[in-house]
Design a protein around this motif. Structure first.
Motif, mmCIF file in Angstrom:
data_model
loop_
_atom_site.group_PDB
_atom_site.id
_atom_site.type_symbol
_atom_site.label_atom_id
_atom_site.label_comp_id
_atom_site.label_asym_id
_atom_site.label_seq_id
_atom_site.Cartn_x
_atom_site.Cartn_y
_atom_site.Cartn_z
ATOM 1 N N GLN A 18 35.499 -24.333 5.368
ATOM 2 C CA GLN A 18 35.709 -22.915 5.118
ATOM 3 C C GLN A 18 36.556 -22.334 6.233
ATOM 4 O OE1 GLN A 18 34.604 -21.165 2.502
ATOM 5 N NE2 GLN A 18 33.622 -22.898 1.538
ATOM 6 N N THR A 126 39.508 -17.687 2.331
ATOM 7 C CA THR A 126 38.055 -17.850 2.421
ATOM 8 C C THR A 126 37.599 -19.275 2.163
ATOM 9 O OG1 THR A 126 37.868 -17.162 0.113
ATOM 10 C CG2 THR A 126 37.596 -15.463 1.793
ATOM 11 N N ASP A 165 44.218 -12.682 -2.636
ATOM 12 C CA ASP A 165 44.125 -13.984 -1.973
ATOM 13 C C ASP A 165 44.864 -15.024 -2.804
ATOM 14 O OD1 ASP A 165 43.456 -15.873 -0.089
ATOM 15 O OD2 ASP A 165 41.285 -15.740 -0.391
#
Length: 242
Positions: A18, A126, A165
C-alpha cells in the motif's frame, strides 16, 4: 517464504503493498501439468499448513489465470528493496522445502519467475484495495520505452483529474526474457460482477478532456511505442494465499 520462489526455480523440470513508496514484486508464473490441478492445489495447501505450523511470517497471494491455454497460477509477494534478496530466508521456509519438492513440483509443468518495480507516479495513490479478488492485467512489450511512459503518464493524469485517482498499479519489469513484457498494470476489482459496471475507458476520459485530435495523436504515439501487448484476468485463490 521467498525461498519457495528460489526452490521452484532451482528444482528440475498482484501480497500487495500500500501507499506511494516504490516496491519490488516477485512473480512466479506456475503452469500446472494437464490433469494435475487437484493434486497441485492439495500440495500447496499442505505446504501452506507446514509454513503456518512453523510460524512463517512472509505473506503471499496466489492468483489463478482465467483465460488462455492450460492451468496457470501466479504467486506474488513483495520486497521493499533488492537488499532483501541477500537474506537467507525464514526458518519456516527452510523447514517446509521438502513439501515443495514432494507435493508441489511433481504436478508442475514449468515456472517462469520475474521481478518488477512499482511505479507510484503513474499508479493508484492508495495502493490495491484490501477487498480485491480479481485483477485485470495489461502487459506491454515496448519498442520505445520513453514514449510509452509519456503516453501512460498523460492517460493517468487525465484519469486522476476526472476520477480522483488512477485505476491500477503500474510495474516496470526488471530484466527477464526477450519475449516478456517491459511494463504491466494491474487493475483491481472486488469480484467478477464488478466487471459488469459500465465505466468510460481511459481513452474516452482523455478524449473528453482533450478532444479527438489530441487523442488520435496520443493513440498513434502509443501504437508506435508498443511492439506487442496482451492482457489476462486473474482470480485470487484465498485458500492458497497466506
Amino acid at each position: 517464504m521467498r525461498k519457495l520462489f528460489y526452490a521452484l526455480l532451482l528444482l528440475p523440470f498482484f501480497a500487495v503493498s500500500q501507499g506511494n513508496e516504490a516496491f519490488l514484486i516477485n512473480l512466479s508464473e506456475i503452469t500446472v501439468k494437464p490433469g494435475h490441478n487437484a493434486q497441485f492445489v492439495e500440495g500447496v495447501k499442505s505446504w501452506k499448513k507446514c509454513y503456518k505450523d512453523n510460524d512463517g511470517k512472509d505473506p503471499w497471494n496466489m492468483w489463478k489465470r482465467v483465460q488462455g491455454e492450460g492451468t496457470v497460477y501466479t504467486m506474488t509477494s513483495t520486497m521493499a528493496n533488492w537488499a532483501e534478496m541477500d537474506k537467507d530466508g525464514d526458518a519456516a521456509g527452510k523447514e517446509c522445502r521438502m513439501a515443495v519438492v514432494n507435493l508441489i513440483m511433481p504436478h508442475v509443468k514449468s515456472v517462469n519467475y520475474n521481478i518488477a518495480r512499482s511505479m507510484p507516479d503513474i499508479s493508484r495513490s492508495t495502493g490495491m484495495p484490501q477487498d480485491t479478488k480479481v485483477v485485470w492485467v495489461y502487459n506491454a512489450k515496448t519498442s520505445n520505452s520513453g514514449s510509452f511512459r509519456e503516453v501512460v503518464g498523460e492517460l493517468t493524469a487525465a484519469t486522476k483529474k476526472a476520477e480522483g485517482d488512477a485505476r491500477g498499479t503500474w510495474y516496470n519489469v526488471q530484466g527477464g526474457a526477450p519475449e516478456g513484457a517491459n511494463y504491466f498494470v494491474a487493475v483491481p476489482f472486488k469480484n467478477f460482477a464488478d466487471l459488469d459496471v459500465d465505466r468510460d475507458g481511459v481513452w474516452n476520459i482523455y478524449e473528453k478532456a482533450n478532444g479527438k485530435a489530441k487523442t488520435d495523436a496520443l493513440r498513434a504515439k502509443m501504437r508506435a511505442s508498443v511492439s506487442s501487448d496482451w492482457s489476462y484476468i486473474y482470480s485470487l485463490n484465498e485458500e492458497l494465499s497466506f
